[in-house]
Design a protein around this motif. Sequence first.
Motif, short mmCIF file in Angstrom:
data_model
loop_
_atom_site.label_atom_id
_atom_site.label_comp_id
_atom_site.label_asym_id
_atom_site.label_seq_id
_atom_site.Cartn_x
_atom_site.Cartn_y
_atom_site.Cartn_z
N VAL A 1 0.84 -1.20 0.00
CA VAL A 1 0.00 0.00 0.00
C VAL A 1 0.88 1.25 0.00
N LYS A 2 1.64 1.42 1.07
CA LYS A 2 2.55 2.58 1.14
C LYS A 2 3.72 2.42 0.17
N ASP A 3 4.15 1.19 -0.03
CA ASP A 3 5.24 0.92 -0.96
C ASP A 3 5.12 -0.54 -1.38
N SER A 4 5.71 -0.87 -2.51
CA SER A 4 5.61 -2.24 -3.01
C SER A 4 6.86 -2.60 -3.80
N LEU A 5 7.13 -3.89 -3.92
CA LEU A 5 8.26 -4.37 -4.70
C LEU A 5 7.97 -4.16 -6.18
N GLN A 6 8.95 -3.71 -6.94
CA GLN A 6 8.68 -3.36 -8.32
C GLN A 6 9.53 -4.14 -9.32
N THR A 7 10.84 -4.09 -9.18
CA THR A 7 11.72 -4.78 -10.13
C THR A 7 12.83 -5.49 -9.38
N LEU A 8 13.41 -6.51 -10.03
CA LEU A 8 14.55 -7.18 -9.40
C LEU A 8 15.49 -7.72 -10.46
N VAL A 9 16.73 -7.92 -10.06
CA VAL A 9 17.72 -8.61 -10.87
C VAL A 9 18.38 -9.63 -9.94
N ALA A 10 18.52 -10.87 -10.41
CA ALA A 10 19.02 -11.93 -9.56
C ALA A 10 20.15 -12.68 -10.24
N MET A 11 20.99 -13.29 -9.42
CA MET A 11 22.11 -14.08 -9.93
C MET A 11 22.36 -15.25 -8.97
N ASP A 12 22.70 -16.41 -9.55
CA ASP A 12 23.02 -17.55 -8.70
C ASP A 12 24.41 -18.06 -9.00
N SER A 13 24.96 -18.81 -8.05
CA SER A 13 26.28 -19.40 -8.23
C SER A 13 26.14 -20.78 -8.86
N LYS A 14 27.25 -21.45 -9.06
CA LYS A 14 27.25 -22.78 -9.66
C LYS A 14 26.51 -23.78 -8.77
N PRO A 15 25.68 -24.64 -9.34
CA PRO A 15 25.00 -25.67 -8.53
C PRO A 15 25.92 -26.87 -8.32
N ALA A 16 26.64 -26.89 -7.22
CA ALA A 16 27.63 -27.96 -6.98
C ALA A 16 27.43 -28.68 -5.66
N ALA A 17 27.00 -27.96 -4.63
CA ALA A 17 27.04 -28.49 -3.27
C ALA A 17 26.15 -29.71 -3.07
N THR A 18 24.93 -29.68 -3.61
CA THR A 18 24.00 -30.79 -3.41
C THR A 18 24.50 -32.05 -4.10
N LYS A 19 25.07 -31.90 -5.28
CA LYS A 19 25.61 -33.05 -6.02
C LYS A 19 26.80 -33.66 -5.28
N ILE A 20 27.64 -32.82 -4.71
CA ILE A 20 28.78 -33.30 -3.92
C ILE A 20 28.28 -34.06 -2.70
N PHE A 21 27.27 -33.50 -2.04
CA PHE A 21 26.71 -34.16 -0.86
C PHE A 21 26.15 -35.53 -1.22
N ALA A 22 25.43 -35.60 -2.35
CA ALA A 22 24.83 -36.88 -2.77
C ALA A 22 25.89 -37.93 -3.03
N ALA A 23 27.00 -37.52 -3.64
CA ALA A 23 28.08 -38.46 -3.92
C ALA A 23 28.71 -38.97 -2.63
N GLU A 24 28.89 -38.07 -1.66
CA GLU A 24 29.49 -38.46 -0.38
C GLU A 24 28.54 -39.33 0.44
N LYS A 25 27.24 -39.04 0.34
CA LYS A 25 26.25 -39.74 1.16
C LYS A 25 25.88 -41.10 0.57
N PHE A 26 25.67 -41.15 -0.74
CA PHE A 26 25.14 -42.36 -1.36
C PHE A 26 26.13 -43.06 -2.29
N GLY A 27 27.29 -42.45 -2.52
CA GLY A 27 28.29 -43.04 -3.41
C GLY A 27 28.35 -42.32 -4.75
N GLU A 28 29.54 -42.20 -5.29
CA GLU A 28 29.73 -41.43 -6.52
C GLU A 28 29.00 -42.02 -7.72
N SER A 29 28.77 -43.33 -7.72
CA SER A 29 28.09 -43.97 -8.85
C SER A 29 26.59 -44.17 -8.58
#
Length: 301
Positions: free
Chosen positions: A252-280
């Motif tokens: 009402v008094k103010d609202s979100l209008q525009t945005l610009v976003a950026m993400d980093s490389k998706p690596a951490a979850t894949k690394i975790f999966a390999a360590e937890k369940f095995g690389e293959s």
Amino acid sequence: MTEITRRRAMQLAMSAGAMLAMNRASTLFADATRASEGGKKIRIGFIGVGDRGTGLLRVTLRFPDVEIPAICDINEGNLKRAQDLVEKAHGKRPEGYANGPHDYRRLLERGDIDAVVIGTPQELHAEMTIDSFKAKKFVGAEVPACTTIDECWAMVRAAKEHRAGEAGGGYMLLENYIYSDPIMTVQNMADKGLFGDLTYGFGSYIHEIRSMRFTKDGQLTWRGRNVLKNRGLVYPTHAIGPVCRWMGVDGVKDSLQTLVAMDSKPAATKIFAAEKFGESSEPAKIDFENGDTNQALIRTK
């Protein structure tokens, strides 16, 4: 000028936080008491009682002016646990609904339900909220409210069509971060003008949840599916909610209008999966699109 040591500053902050917490709790109970006019209790149905839903249920059971006539969860173990909690606290076992993913609609048909708490996986929130609007129920839904822009507009249309907010319906996003003691302390300072005119704010949500993206046997949970094909800030309200409230960005008094976003490389979850369940293993072969870290710059109106 009186010197304030770091220890004294911490003591003051903790005292302020404790007072805010006590005031908040007393306000909540006062509101619940006022809402139950003539001694009539507020009747709440729960849809989804996994870990999060059960936590919300435990909090709700602390309020003396609340009844819980019915609970829905397709996981019968979760449902039984929730029914046991209510029966132990209130002496009456709520009716359970577990016959498939849309059995919650039978719960919504009940005449002894004033409101529902939705604690299901996020991709279900919009449909369940819209169905609750149609049933003229007040909705308290976990974050995020929905997962797509189309769902956002569908919720708005449903709210208008079924007069949510007038004929017994309504909506509250259950964003809990705005009520924590540190956030409320800053809110109190902002309300009192101690920072002057706020022109910039920064919020963040950093949570190590890679282990929560997989089941014990390596299947993806809703958190895992959440980052599989989606990019950007897929769980933003913890970070942005407090800042918006501090700065009065309320639509009402103010609202979100525009945005610009950026993400980093998706690596951490894949690394975790390999360590937890095995690389293959099959989990280690999954290619997630969402980056490990996401940042967005948002300009308000």
